[in-house]
Design a protein around this motif. Sequence first.
Motif, PDB file in Angstrom:
ATOM      1  N   ASP A   1      27.624  29.508  36.262  1.00  0.00           N
ATOM      2  CA  ASP A   1      28.748  29.860  35.281  1.00  0.00           C
ATOM      3  C   ASP A   1      29.918  30.154  35.805  1.00  0.00           C
ATOM      4  O   ASP A   1      31.034  29.935  35.740  1.00  0.00           O
ATOM      5  CB  ASP A   1      28.053  30.747  34.057  1.00  0.00           C
ATOM      6  N   LEU A   2      29.762  31.261  36.657  1.00  0.00           N
ATOM      7  CA  LEU A   2      30.924  32.009  37.397  1.00  0.00           C
ATOM      8  C   LEU A   2      31.874  31.081  38.232  1.00  0.00           C
ATOM      9  O   LEU A   2      32.607  30.664  38.316  1.00  0.00           O
ATOM     10  CB  LEU A   2      30.501  33.289  38.212  1.00  0.00           C
TER      11      LEU A   2
ATOM     12  N   GLU B   1      37.516  32.885  48.372  1.00  0.00           N
ATOM     13  CA  GLU B   1      38.087  34.122  47.997  1.00  0.00           C
ATOM     14  C   GLU B   1      37.767  34.730  46.599  1.00  0.00           C
ATOM     15  O   GLU B   1      37.225  36.000  46.493  1.00  0.00           O
ATOM     16  CB  GLU B   1      39.535  34.209  48.074  1.00  0.00           C
ATOM     17  N   SER B   2      37.811  33.965  45.708  1.00  0.00           N
ATOM     18  CA  SER B   2      37.490  34.263  44.202  1.00  0.00           C
ATOM     19  C   SER B   2      36.121  34.768  43.962  1.00  0.00           C
ATOM     20  O   SER B   2      35.911  35.960  43.255  1.00  0.00           O
ATOM     21  CB  SER B   2      38.179  33.602  43.108  1.00  0.00           C
ATOM     22  N   LEU B   3      35.376  34.000  44.629  1.00  0.00           N
ATOM     23  CA  LEU B   3      33.689  34.496  44.473  1.00  0.00           C
ATOM     24  C   LEU B   3      33.391  35.580  45.319  1.00  0.00           C
ATOM     25  O   LEU B   3      32.695  36.412  44.863  1.00  0.00           O
ATOM     26  CB  LEU B   3      32.982  32.965  44.822  1.00  0.00           C
ATOM     27  N   LYS B   4      33.984  35.787  46.455  1.00  0.00           N
ATOM     28  CA  LYS B   4      33.854  36.973  47.462  1.00  0.00           C
ATOM     29  C   LYS B   4      34.236  38.215  46.464  1.00  0.00           C
ATOM     30  O   LYS B   4      33.622  39.273  46.771  1.00  0.00           O
ATOM     31  CB  LYS B   4      34.321  36.700  48.656  1.00  0.00           C
ATOM     32  N   ALA B   5      35.419  38.112  45.734  1.00  0.00           N
ATOM     33  CA  ALA B   5      35.987  39.093  45.089  1.00  0.00           C
ATOM     34  C   ALA B   5      34.819  39.512  43.848  1.00  0.00           C
ATOM     35  O   ALA B   5      34.840  40.950  43.743  1.00  0.00           O
ATOM     36  CB  ALA B   5      37.413  38.776  44.423  1.00  0.00           C
ATOM     37  N   LYS B   6      34.111  38.472  43.624  1.00  0.00           N
ATOM     38  CA  LYS B   6      33.134  38.931  42.464  1.00  0.00           C
ATOM     39  C   LYS B   6      31.681  39.359  42.983  1.00  0.00           C
ATOM     40  O   LYS B   6      30.758  39.448  42.303  1.00  0.00           O
ATOM     41  CB  LYS B   6      32.902  37.669  41.508  1.00  0.00           C
ATOM     42  N   GLY B   7      31.702  39.333  44.401  1.00  0.00           N
ATOM     43  CA  GLY B   7      30.386  39.860  44.967  1.00  0.00           C
ATOM     44  C   GLY B   7      29.347  38.768  45.007  1.00  0.00           C
ATOM     45  O   GLY B   7      28.240  38.930  45.292  1.00  0.00           O
TER      46      GLY B   7
END
Length: 189
Positions: free
Chosen positions: A126-127, A180-186
């Motif tokens: 979903d993310l 980048e955006s997924l890495k920022a969300k862990g």
Amino acid sequence: MATDKELSDFLENVERRAFKQAAYAVRKDESALDIVQDAMIKLAEKYGDKPAAELPMLFQRILQNTILDYFRREKVRNTWVSLFSGMKPSGDEHEDFDILDTYESEQGSSAAESSADQVERAQILDLIDEEVQKLPSRQREAFLMRYWQDMDVAETAEAMGCSEGSVKTHCSRATHTLAESLKAKGIKL
């Protein structure tokens, strides 16, 4: 070429005989009806443009092949039923037997995952979906065509109406932005 009226009249005249022939062969009226209907549809779709004189021979061959296909499907179906029925324990004390209880999931398959793992995977998907939706339209379009629809660069370029280099650029930018955006969300993929 047979006209629509000739084809319709032929099918109407042959329907009863074909049903009797199929019912005699398979010994099940419901299956015989399905066989005749399938044969009629195949004749109309594939050979409706043939001369009316050829229709009886063509229909007979199609009907025979459809009956043979029925027996092939039944053989496969019966093989699976007999394989699964052999897994049932002997004796009457196991009336609540469930075949799925004896089935062991293959390691690494989604069936072998725990419920917690399945929920976590669904949340991650979903993310990812949310982040893909945030991409600029051209990047999102190129990314989805290349990596989700498994189209090659040339097909994607043709579908998008741009050069192959543009597709590569859009995909590169999309993957970097997503990473980048997924890495920022862990989330590490």
